[in-house]
Design a protein around this motif. Structure first.
Motif, PDB file in Angstrom:
ATOM      1  N   THR A 169      63.382  15.438  52.725  1.00 55.45           N
ATOM      2  CA  THR A 169      64.598  15.272  51.911  1.00 55.45           C
ATOM      3  C   THR A 169      64.607  13.911  51.227  1.00 55.45           C
ATOM      4  O   THR A 169      65.047  13.792  50.078  1.00 55.45           O
ATOM      5  CB  THR A 169      65.872  15.426  52.763  1.00 55.45           C
ATOM      6  N   GLY A 223      64.621  13.172  47.263  1.00 51.09           N
ATOM      7  CA  GLY A 223      65.644  12.289  46.700  1.00 51.09           C
ATOM      8  C   GLY A 223      65.051  11.152  45.896  1.00 51.09           C
ATOM      9  O   GLY A 223      65.567  10.786  44.830  1.00 51.09           O
ATOM     10  N   ASN A 269      65.757  10.344  42.080  1.00 46.28           N
ATOM     11  CA  ASN A 269      66.250   9.010  41.739  1.00 46.28           C
ATOM     12  C   ASN A 269      65.406   8.390  40.626  1.00 46.28           C
ATOM     13  O   ASN A 269      65.939   7.809  39.670  1.00 46.28           O
ATOM     14  CB  ASN A 269      66.232   8.123  42.981  1.00 46.28           C
ATOM     15  N   ILE A 292      72.763  15.806  41.851  1.00 43.93           N
ATOM     16  CA  ILE A 292      73.113  15.373  43.206  1.00 43.93           C
ATOM     17  C   ILE A 292      73.656  16.550  43.996  1.00 43.93           C
ATOM     18  O   ILE A 292      73.315  16.746  45.170  1.00 43.93           O
ATOM     19  CB  ILE A 292      74.128  14.217  43.154  1.00 43.93           C
ATOM     20  N   TYR A 342      70.773  18.866  44.815  1.00 43.62           N
ATOM     21  CA  TYR A 342      69.982  18.213  45.866  1.00 43.62           C
ATOM     22  C   TYR A 342      70.637  18.402  47.222  1.00 43.62           C
ATOM     23  O   TYR A 342      69.966  18.723  48.215  1.00 43.62           O
ATOM     24  CB  TYR A 342      69.830  16.732  45.527  1.00 43.62           C
ATOM     25  N   CYS A 400      69.163  20.182  50.468  1.00 44.13           N
ATOM     26  CA  CYS A 400      69.073  19.503  51.771  1.00 44.13           C
ATOM     27  C   CYS A 400      69.736  20.334  52.859  1.00 44.13           C
ATOM     28  O   CYS A 400      69.197  20.478  53.968  1.00 44.13           O
ATOM     29  CB  CYS A 400      69.738  18.129  51.700  1.00 44.13           C
ATOM     30  N   ILE A 417      72.466   9.047  43.296  1.00 49.50           N
ATOM     31  CA  ILE A 417      71.670   9.655  44.363  1.00 49.50           C
ATOM     32  C   ILE A 417      71.054   8.595  45.263  1.00 49.50           C
ATOM     33  O   ILE A 417      70.807   8.844  46.448  1.00 49.50           O
ATOM     34  CB  ILE A 417      70.594  10.590  43.772  1.00 49.50           C
ATOM     35  N   SER A 418      70.838   7.400  44.733  1.00 46.62           N
ATOM     36  CA  SER A 418      70.270   6.317  45.540  1.00 46.62           C
ATOM     37  C   SER A 418      71.157   5.993  46.733  1.00 46.62           C
ATOM     38  O   SER A 418      70.666   5.604  47.804  1.00 46.62           O
ATOM     39  CB  SER A 418      70.065   5.067  44.679  1.00 46.62           C
ATOM     40  N   ILE A 456      70.439   8.669  49.392  1.00 41.42           N
ATOM     41  CA  ILE A 456      69.109   8.478  49.971  1.00 41.42           C
ATOM     42  C   ILE A 456      69.111   7.320  50.968  1.00 41.42           C
ATOM     43  O   ILE A 456      68.452   7.376  52.003  1.00 41.42           O
ATOM     44  CB  ILE A 456      68.068   8.187  48.872  1.00 41.42           C
TER      45      ILE A 456
END
Length: 297
Positions: free
Chosen positions: A131, A135, A139, A208, A211, A215, A275-276, A279
């Motif tokens: 995952t 990510g 990113n 996001i 994602y 996940c 998204i950072s 993560i």
């Protein structure tokens, strides 16, 4: 915005390629909604590659949605991407039959969708690390100012070392106001963000959401909502909260559960804004777990 200026500049006349003469086709390895992909030997590059050829009619219909906006082609986008968890594109062009083609690295492995269905030891042991790799790929993609628009397991491969490779950039658009405008609903239905299904304005937060759905499925082996057959039925599911990941994965670290569930927020302002940020939470847990048990890193 220099990258967009370069893409939108007039381009020189392209020499068309006879793929039947240049490539030795070994067999089909995939087919998307708009393309066919072969494992092939490239006589020019002297190695095995993945040759992707786009369907003319379907590509034209997609491009028509962005008439007047000078949307970059899939090949123009893919050739610029340089990241260890994004499939490499060596070349793109046009065939003698006027089909767009891409020459990409051939990934010897399996689709993420296979491992999600199998929920085997590889998936269970390396799920968190996978995952994070996915990510990181997204990113990077976002830092290049793109919106992928189709993050889902069928667009993710795992190489022979079980490392993530993000593929398929056919629906990608620049993360700019004109391309964020309401109305363009494309992607894989079960992974679409609510604002995309409702034809509202979109931005990178739709990736996001997709994602987070991916996940959730990786950890739980199923979607956070009942799978729908139509966009209308999926829209009705998105009017209610997603299932609680903790219900399916009671032993999963609470920080992972909370990170994924925040990514699934129906309202964009309640979701992770970058998204950072999501993560970073996952990476922190992974580092702790790896320190305790290096074999599971």
């Amino acid at each position: 915005m220099d990258f967009l200026k370069k893409l939108f500049q007039s381009k020189p006349r392209v020499q068309k390629v006879d793929i039947g003469r240049r490539f030795e086709l070994y067999g089909r390895v995939g087919q998307g909604s708009m393309s066919k992909v072969w494992k092939a030997r490239d006589s020019k590059l002297g190695k095995i590659v993945a040759l992707k050829v786009l369907d003319i009619d379907k590509t034209n219909r997609l491009e028509a949605r962005f008439k007047g906006l000078k949307k970059p082609t899939e090949g123009e986008i893919a050739i610029t991407l340089k990241h260890p968890h994004i499939v490499k594109t060596f070349e793109h062009g046009v065939t003698t039959k006027n089909e767009a083609y891409l020459v990409m690295e051939f990934v010897e492995g399996v689709a993420l969708s296979f491992l999600i269905s199998a929920q085997n030891d590889v998936m269970k042991k390396h799920c968190l690390r996978m995952t994070i790799e996915l990510g990181e790929a997204i990113n990077y993609f976002h830092r290049q100012n793109w919106i992928h628009r189709d993050i889902c397991p069928r667009n993710i491969l795992l190489d022979e070392n079980h490392r993530i490779k993000l593929i398929d950039f056919g629906l990608v658009v620049p993360n700019t106001p004109h391309f964020q405008a309401p109305g363009n609903r494309t992607g894989t239905a079960n992974y679409m963000a609510p604002e995309l299904i409702r034809r509202q304005r979109t931005d990178q937060r739709i990736d996001i959401f997709s994602y987070a759905v991916t996940c959730f499925e990786m950890f739980a082996g199923q979607l956070p909502w009942e799978s729908g057959q139509t966009l209308e039925s999926i829209l009705s599911h998105l009017n209610s909260p997603p299932a609680d990941l903790k219900t399916y994965c009671p032993d999963l670290d609470d920080r992972i559960v909370q990170a994924v569930m925040k990514g699934l927020a129906l309202q964009t302002n309640d979701r992770w804004q970058r998204i950072s940020e999501m993560i970073e939470v996952l990476r922190s847990v992974h580092q702790e777990q790896s320190a305790k048990d290096p074999a599971n890193s």
